[in-house]
Design a protein around this motif. Sequence first.
Motif, PDB file in Angstrom:
ATOM      1  N   SER A  37       6.780  -6.347 -17.272  1.00  0.00           N
ATOM      2  CA  SER A  37       6.440  -4.959 -16.910  1.00  0.00           C
ATOM      3  C   SER A  37       7.562  -4.286 -16.127  1.00  0.00           C
ATOM      4  CB  SER A  37       5.143  -4.929 -16.086  1.00  0.00           C
ATOM      5  OG  SER A  37       4.088  -5.549 -16.779  1.00  0.00           O
ATOM      6  N   GLY A  38       8.807  -4.716 -16.414  1.00  0.00           N
ATOM      7  CA  GLY A  38       9.960  -4.059 -15.809  1.00  0.00           C
ATOM      8  C   GLY A  38      10.327  -4.509 -14.414  1.00  0.00           C
ATOM      9  N   ASN A  39       9.765  -5.628 -13.924  1.00  0.00           N
ATOM     10  CA  ASN A  39      10.118  -6.114 -12.591  1.00  0.00           C
ATOM     11  C   ASN A  39      10.030  -7.636 -12.528  1.00  0.00           C
ATOM     12  OD1 ASN A  39       7.342  -6.976 -11.511  1.00  0.00           O
ATOM     13  ND2 ASN A  39       6.957  -4.854 -12.152  1.00  0.00           N
ATOM     14  N   PHE A  40      10.469  -8.197 -11.383  1.00  0.00           N
ATOM     15  CA  PHE A  40      10.518  -9.647 -11.199  1.00  0.00           C
ATOM     16  C   PHE A  40       9.356 -10.187 -10.368  1.00  0.00           C
ATOM     17  CE2 PHE A  40      15.266  -8.972 -11.674  1.00  0.00           C
ATOM     18  CZ  PHE A  40      15.360  -9.598 -12.917  1.00  0.00           C
ATOM     19  N   SER A  41       8.324  -9.416 -10.173  1.00  0.00           N
ATOM     20  CA  SER A  41       7.240  -9.832  -9.282  1.00  0.00           C
ATOM     21  C   SER A  41       6.639 -11.171  -9.688  1.00  0.00           C
ATOM     22  CB  SER A  41       6.146  -8.754  -9.246  1.00  0.00           C
ATOM     23  OG  SER A  41       6.628  -7.560  -8.714  1.00  0.00           O
ATOM     24  N   TYR A  42       6.419 -11.357 -10.974  1.00  0.00           N
ATOM     25  CA  TYR A  42       5.765 -12.580 -11.440  1.00  0.00           C
ATOM     26  C   TYR A  42       6.602 -13.817 -11.128  1.00  0.00           C
ATOM     27  CZ  TYR A  42       4.067 -16.184 -14.634  1.00  0.00           C
ATOM     28  OH  TYR A  42       3.612 -17.373 -15.167  1.00  0.00           O
ATOM     29  N   ILE A  43       7.857 -13.820 -11.558  1.00  0.00           N
ATOM     30  CA  ILE A  43       8.661 -15.033 -11.367  1.00  0.00           C
ATOM     31  C   ILE A  43       8.949 -15.273  -9.891  1.00  0.00           C
ATOM     32  CG2 ILE A  43      10.926 -13.910 -11.678  1.00  0.00           C
ATOM     33  CD1 ILE A  43      11.713 -16.521 -13.242  1.00  0.00           C
ATOM     34  N   LYS A  44       9.100 -14.218  -9.097  1.00  0.00           N
ATOM     35  CA  LYS A  44       9.316 -14.392  -7.662  1.00  0.00           C
ATOM     36  C   LYS A  44       8.104 -15.064  -7.013  1.00  0.00           C
ATOM     37  CE  LYS A  44      10.891 -10.708  -5.517  1.00  0.00           C
ATOM     38  NZ  LYS A  44      11.108  -9.270  -5.233  1.00  0.00           N
ATOM     39  N   SER A  45       6.914 -14.645  -7.407  1.00  0.00           N
ATOM     40  CA  SER A  45       5.708 -15.231  -6.818  1.00  0.00           C
ATOM     41  C   SER A  45       5.529 -16.679  -7.244  1.00  0.00           C
ATOM     42  CB  SER A  45       4.479 -14.410  -7.208  1.00  0.00           C
ATOM     43  OG  SER A  45       4.195 -14.537  -8.600  1.00  0.00           O
ATOM     44  N   ARG A  46       5.877 -16.991  -8.488  1.00  0.00           N
ATOM     45  CA  ARG A  46       5.675 -18.357  -8.982  1.00  0.00           C
ATOM     46  C   ARG A  46       6.694 -19.335  -8.391  1.00  0.00           C
ATOM     47  NH1 ARG A  46       0.928 -18.745  -9.858  1.00  0.00           N
ATOM     48  NH2 ARG A  46       1.400 -20.810 -10.707  1.00  0.00           N
ATOM     49  N   LEU A  47       7.927 -18.856  -8.150  1.00  0.00           N
ATOM     50  CA  LEU A  47       8.985 -19.747  -7.663  1.00  0.00           C
ATOM     51  C   LEU A  47       9.160 -19.675  -6.150  1.00  0.00           C
ATOM     52  CD1 LEU A  47      11.747 -19.263 -10.398  1.00  0.00           C
ATOM     53  CD2 LEU A  47       9.769 -20.806 -10.390  1.00  0.00           C
ATOM     54  N   GLY A  48       8.445 -18.763  -5.498  1.00  0.00           N
ATOM     55  CA  GLY A  48       8.549 -18.666  -4.044  1.00  0.00           C
ATOM     56  C   GLY A  48       9.805 -17.975  -3.558  1.00  0.00           C
TER      57      GLY A  48
END
Length: 644
Positions: free
Chosen positions: A395-406
């Motif tokens: 969706s145009g941002n890194f929110s998901y991967i940042k939350s999953r990888l800490g």
Amino acid sequence: MTVKEFFLEKLPQKMPYYEKRDAQIQMAELVEQTLTNGGEALVEAGTGTGKSLAYLVPALNTDANDVVAISTGTKNLQEQLVKKDIPFLKTLWEEDFSYMLIQGRSNYLCLSKLYNTLMNEDDRAFLKKWVEETHTGNLNEVIGKIDWDTRQMVGSDPDYCLGQRCSMYKECFTTLLRSQAKECKLLVVNHHLLLTDLMIKYTAGFEQGLILPPINHIILDEAHHIEDIASDCFGQEVTFNDFINIKNQTASSKELQRKDIALKNRIENELDEVTSYINRAKEIIRQKEKEQEDRIELNSELALVAGNIKSCFVEARNLLSEYDEDTLEAMALYRKTARVVSGLEAFLNEEQDSVSWANRKGFYNVPLKVAEQLNNVLFEPHHSVVLTSATLSTSGNFSYIKSRLGLETPEEAILPSPFDYSKVLLAIPNDLHRPNSDEYVKKIGEHLQEILPQIKGGSFVLCTSFKMVRALQDALRGKVNLYVQGEQSPQDLIRSFIEDGSGVLIGVDSFWEGVDVPGEALKAVFITKMPFPVPTEPLFEARRKLVEERGGNSFRELSLPIALLKLRQGFGRLIRRQSDEGLVVIYDSRILVKNYKRDVFNSLPTCSEWRGPLDELSEYIKSESCWCEKLFKKPNCASSIGRF
């Protein structure tokens, strides 16, 4: 020389056909900044950006004594790096540098096992001669020339390694590997080897079982799978092959037989008893699969069988401890049986922050969250870590991967592909809304029967289940040249598909990504369904419940981001070169009406689009001469164009 100077001055001098790409220079400058200042960076670089050079050049610009690990998710990218990209840079770089590809240690011959293991004597003779010729001891050099069982027996194994106490330590290929690695500027590895090695360093310090030297900087390419690979590395698994290998290694050990044959027989009898339990476990799992149960509950009969297997291995481990400490194979098998016991205990005693399940391969227990462990072994101990891929954002941002990888405050960049996606026709029917129905698959099959023979070039049909693969295979058999996943190895299947030039490849997971088929050999990609994760898959199900227990929205936080990343990967199969053009059909009409439609289109490049009833797509293409000439064979276009 700065990276900008390299790309603007040095590279054009040596590479006259080089075209400046702003996104490539932006990425190189961000990577250089991260490697210099430290910390983490997330860089999404669209297909065609030239991301390999964009991180290799800054890597070579680091301090002379710094070691940089380049970690990939696929062998294809490893080969591109060590056979093409890095050798090319070596011809341009002013200072000399060393690099090497490092694979898992089981890929390398153990000389001690070669001389002390019962095996096919013809294979032993062949390997002894090969040892005199090889420079690496990499057993991949002799695939097809010795039995696979022999290949498994003689691979280097940390459980068997005596380190400097081994009589063959100086000639050892893994010793040579470590020595060479210490002298290298760039180490090309895979994610699994890297994380496993780092985990051992974190938990046990440096010891003889390690392959990689101390590393200053890490660049993770194809980083979109890091969470899943970390779950595997940080979890525990005990496979049925592990049971068989321990049994076979015990039976083939000349050392155990020589030291105490009676004790060896007792151990073999204990391991023989395991066979009936293994067979029963496999039988239960097959039955559960027929009932479409992905997760086997721990209070089931299977848990009791797993407990019986554990008891046998506890006894085998205790018997192995009766050998003298200088009995190499006894100590190695002791460590292996202890690991089996530990894995089965983890499986049987599922903790709150982990999930256990069993399948036809074995027993598993993995953590639900990997962020803390990744921080401990990857991010915190290293000066800088760069994560890159063509698909990291959702969706145009890194929110998901940042939350999953800490990751809390990494440097971030989303760099677009330089390719012209207006040359792609994205077609979405508006009348296929029930993707789990038999009628849905039937309509797709009928449409593919009609459109595939007209396509000027090859086509991919990407499915989300083998059930759909089989249904579409049945629908298309005899109508087009089919290449179906599972009929050949993936490499042979792609090779045959490319050589055909107008074939149709039907596949699931592994063909949604990491497959590079440029030009006319791939003209169309048909995506059968939004690739949402299977809700009953054990690890996903457990993570979903964890999100919901804290009041989160599991669809928005897990299901949708996973599907969007995979959709982008599947879409990306089509355009691999600047000159590529073609058709992408997403059959799933839900993306036009559901509340996640904006997320879908924000995640895809801007293309030419068609939306309408499925049975009107071909006529639309024929009515548009530019698309007809790009996509359809001439007879199909000629007849339609003549009407206008």
